[in-house]
Design a protein around this motif. Structure first.
Motif, short mmCIF file in Angstrom:
data_model
loop_
_atom_site.label_atom_id
_atom_site.label_comp_id
_atom_site.label_asym_id
_atom_site.label_seq_id
_atom_site.Cartn_x
_atom_site.Cartn_y
_atom_site.Cartn_z
N GLN A 159 0.83 -1.20 0.00
CA GLN A 159 0.00 0.00 0.00
C GLN A 159 0.87 1.25 0.00
OE1 GLN A 159 -2.46 0.57 3.50
NE2 GLN A 159 -4.00 1.70 2.33
N ARG A 160 1.94 1.24 0.80
CA ARG A 160 2.85 2.39 0.85
C ARG A 160 3.54 2.59 -0.50
NH1 ARG A 160 3.80 7.40 1.84
NH2 ARG A 160 5.97 7.91 2.37
N ALA A 161 3.94 1.51 -1.14
CA ALA A 161 4.58 1.61 -2.45
C ALA A 161 3.64 2.27 -3.46
CB ALA A 161 5.00 0.23 -2.94
N SER A 162 2.39 1.89 -3.43
CA SER A 162 1.41 2.46 -4.36
C SER A 162 1.16 3.93 -4.04
CB SER A 162 0.11 1.66 -4.30
OG SER A 162 0.32 0.33 -4.75
N GLN A 163 1.18 4.27 -2.77
CA GLN A 163 1.02 5.67 -2.37
C GLN A 163 2.18 6.52 -2.90
OE1 GLN A 163 0.74 5.34 1.89
NE2 GLN A 163 -1.49 5.06 1.88
N LEU A 164 3.40 5.98 -2.79
CA LEU A 164 4.57 6.70 -3.29
C LEU A 164 4.51 6.87 -4.81
CD1 LEU A 164 7.39 5.10 -1.11
CD2 LEU A 164 6.68 7.50 -1.09
N ALA A 165 4.10 5.82 -5.51
CA ALA A 165 3.99 5.91 -6.96
C ALA A 165 2.99 6.98 -7.36
CB ALA A 165 3.58 4.56 -7.54
N ASP A 166 1.90 7.08 -6.62
CA ASP A 166 0.90 8.12 -6.89
C ASP A 166 1.45 9.50 -6.57
OD1 ASP A 166 -0.95 6.24 -7.72
OD2 ASP A 166 -2.00 6.16 -5.80
#
Length: 209
Positions: A159-166
């Motif tokens: 979830q954190r990885a996806s937040q960073l990508a966004d």
């Protein structure tokens, strides 16, 4: 087994013909980076974070991985590299889970081997079962893998990885964020893997200021 060197050569041939960074990058012309405005906070206070956004399905990420491994060995002591697996669609989420599962199992050595398995050996490591079969063949306890793969910790990291990508508006891989202030990529650095890492080195002192 196809060596990382061969993967690098094959992917380099594709690199010149493939635009895989955001359109905004191309608008910068010869500029080899774009500023991030406003800057984004670091998860590692006191360090210059270099984030490499990658995907296991990306041949360019496979090609640059050996160079990244060499680069991090000589990085300044106040620099920390974080590799961030991203998913452009829901079907790629298991690959994010795979990365964080390998770290949790203390098998970071298998990270580069995943690239080789997918791009060099054409293994279809796209779901939990296939991944579990493969890691078991690498000496990982299958039951531990299955348990960690679906764990709360791994899900939180995904979830954190996806937040960073966004937050960084990642549209292509590999991409490098430096200190939350700058973004570069092989395409921006003259279609060069080595050039991208040289640009990261150049941006680190700028990010310190």
């Amino acid at each position: 087994m196809v060596s990382p060197k061969i993967i690098r050569i094959l992917a380099a041939a594709a690199l010149a013909a493939t635009a895989f960074f955001s359109p905004a990058s191309h608008a910068q012309g010869t500029q080899q980076y774009v500023p991030i405005n406003p800057p984004l906070p670091s998860d590692t206070p006191g360090k210059v974070e270099v984030l490499e956004f990658f995907a296991y399905t990306c041949p360019h990420c496979a090609a640059i991985e050996p160079l990244v491994e060499d680069w991090v060995k000589t990085a300044p002591p106040d620099v920390v590299l974080k590799q961030i697996p991203i998913a452009f669609n829901a079907g790629m989420k298991p690959l994010q889970q795979l990365y964080y599962t390998l770290l949790a199992l203390d098998r970071p050595d298998l990270h580069a081997k995943v690239f080789t398995a997918i791009h060099g050996e054409h293994k279809r490591l796209f779901d939990k079962k296939a991944m579990g079969d493969w890691v078991a063949s690498q000496g990982v306890d299958r039951a531990k893998f299955d348990s960690v793969f679906d764990s709360f910790s791994v899900q939180t990291q995904v979830q954190r990885a996806s937040q960073l990508a966004d937050a960084y508006r990642i549209e292509g891989t590999p991409s490098f964020a430096v200190g939350g202030k700058f973004m570069t990529s092989p395409v921006m650095a003259g279609n060069s893997y080595e050039g991208a890492l040289k640009e990261v080195d150049r941006l680190i002192p700028m990010a310190r200021n």
